[in-house]
Design an enzyme around this catalytic site. Sequence first.
Site, short mmCIF file in Angstrom:
data_model
loop_
_atom_site.label_atom_id
_atom_site.label_comp_id
_atom_site.label_asym_id
_atom_site.label_seq_id
_atom_site.Cartn_x
_atom_site.Cartn_y
_atom_site.Cartn_z
N ARG A 1 0.82 -1.21 0.00
CA ARG A 1 0.00 0.00 0.00
C ARG A 1 0.86 1.26 0.00
O ARG A 1 0.45 2.29 -0.52
CB ARG A 1 -0.94 -0.01 1.20
N ARG B 1 1.47 13.02 -9.15
CA ARG B 1 1.22 14.42 -8.78
C ARG B 1 2.44 15.29 -9.12
O ARG B 1 2.29 16.38 -9.66
CB ARG B 1 0.90 14.52 -7.29
N HIS C 1 2.69 15.94 -12.71
CA HIS C 1 1.74 16.97 -13.12
C HIS C 1 2.32 18.38 -12.98
O HIS C 1 1.83 19.31 -13.62
CB HIS C 1 0.46 16.91 -12.27
N SER D 1 8.84 1.34 8.53
CA SER D 1 9.83 0.76 9.44
C SER D 1 11.26 1.04 9.01
O SER D 1 12.17 1.07 9.84
CB SER D 1 9.64 -0.76 9.51
N SER E 1 -2.40 1.75 8.17
CA SER E 1 -3.17 2.65 7.32
C SER E 1 -2.77 4.11 7.50
O SER E 1 -2.70 4.86 6.52
CB SER E 1 -4.67 2.49 7.59
N GLU F 1 0.24 5.13 5.28
CA GLU F 1 -0.04 5.33 3.85
C GLU F 1 -0.86 6.59 3.62
O GLU F 1 -0.62 7.33 2.66
CB GLU F 1 -0.80 4.14 3.26
N ASP G 1 0.97 15.37 -1.48
CA ASP G 1 0.15 16.47 -1.99
C ASP G 1 0.58 17.80 -1.39
O ASP G 1 0.55 18.83 -2.06
CB ASP G 1 -1.34 16.21 -1.71
#
Length: 186
Positions: free
Chosen positions: A47, A58, A61, A89, A150, A153, A161
């Site tokens: 992930r 991004r 772009h 980790s 989670s 990520e 961003d």
Amino acid sequence: MSNYNKATKILTEEIQATLTNVKGEEVEALIEAINKADKVFFVGVGRVLLSLQAIAKRLAHIGVQTYVVGQITEPAITDKDLLIVGSGSGETQFPLIIANKAKQYNATVAHIGTNPESSMSQYADLFVRLPIGSKEVTPETVESKQPMKSLFEQSLLLLGDSIALMMVDNKNIELNSLWEYHANLE
């Protein structure tokens, strides 16, 4: 409060606590390395790789020449390039092998992770710490209630961003001009 509202409150509070406690000078150093590099490569697994692929897109772009390690059109890395490693980790074997290989070609290596004293530190020229539960616990460390990793990520994606937004602002890029870099075969 509904279960959905409870879950989104946990997510947004954890992400805000994490990103608020990232050191700005570490992010600025990473942006400087991105700006200096001819090409920027990304490596991670699972992930984390998905978040890195989104960051690579991004940055593409906004005109940065980006590649994800293993993609079919990946060019050779050189001493003028940057490898960005995503590994919470800093112990995941594939990124460690790739970072070692990048150093053999004198590329700059940046590690985004949770543990500055991990095995990756022997290869990393710079480090951006996402202060999420790991071996190094500080007052800023966020212990997540989310499954697996989670929060790492999610925070990694939003860090990417944030970096893109900072680069747009630093270069005074007109947002409408960025469409020239967007895919048009869709």
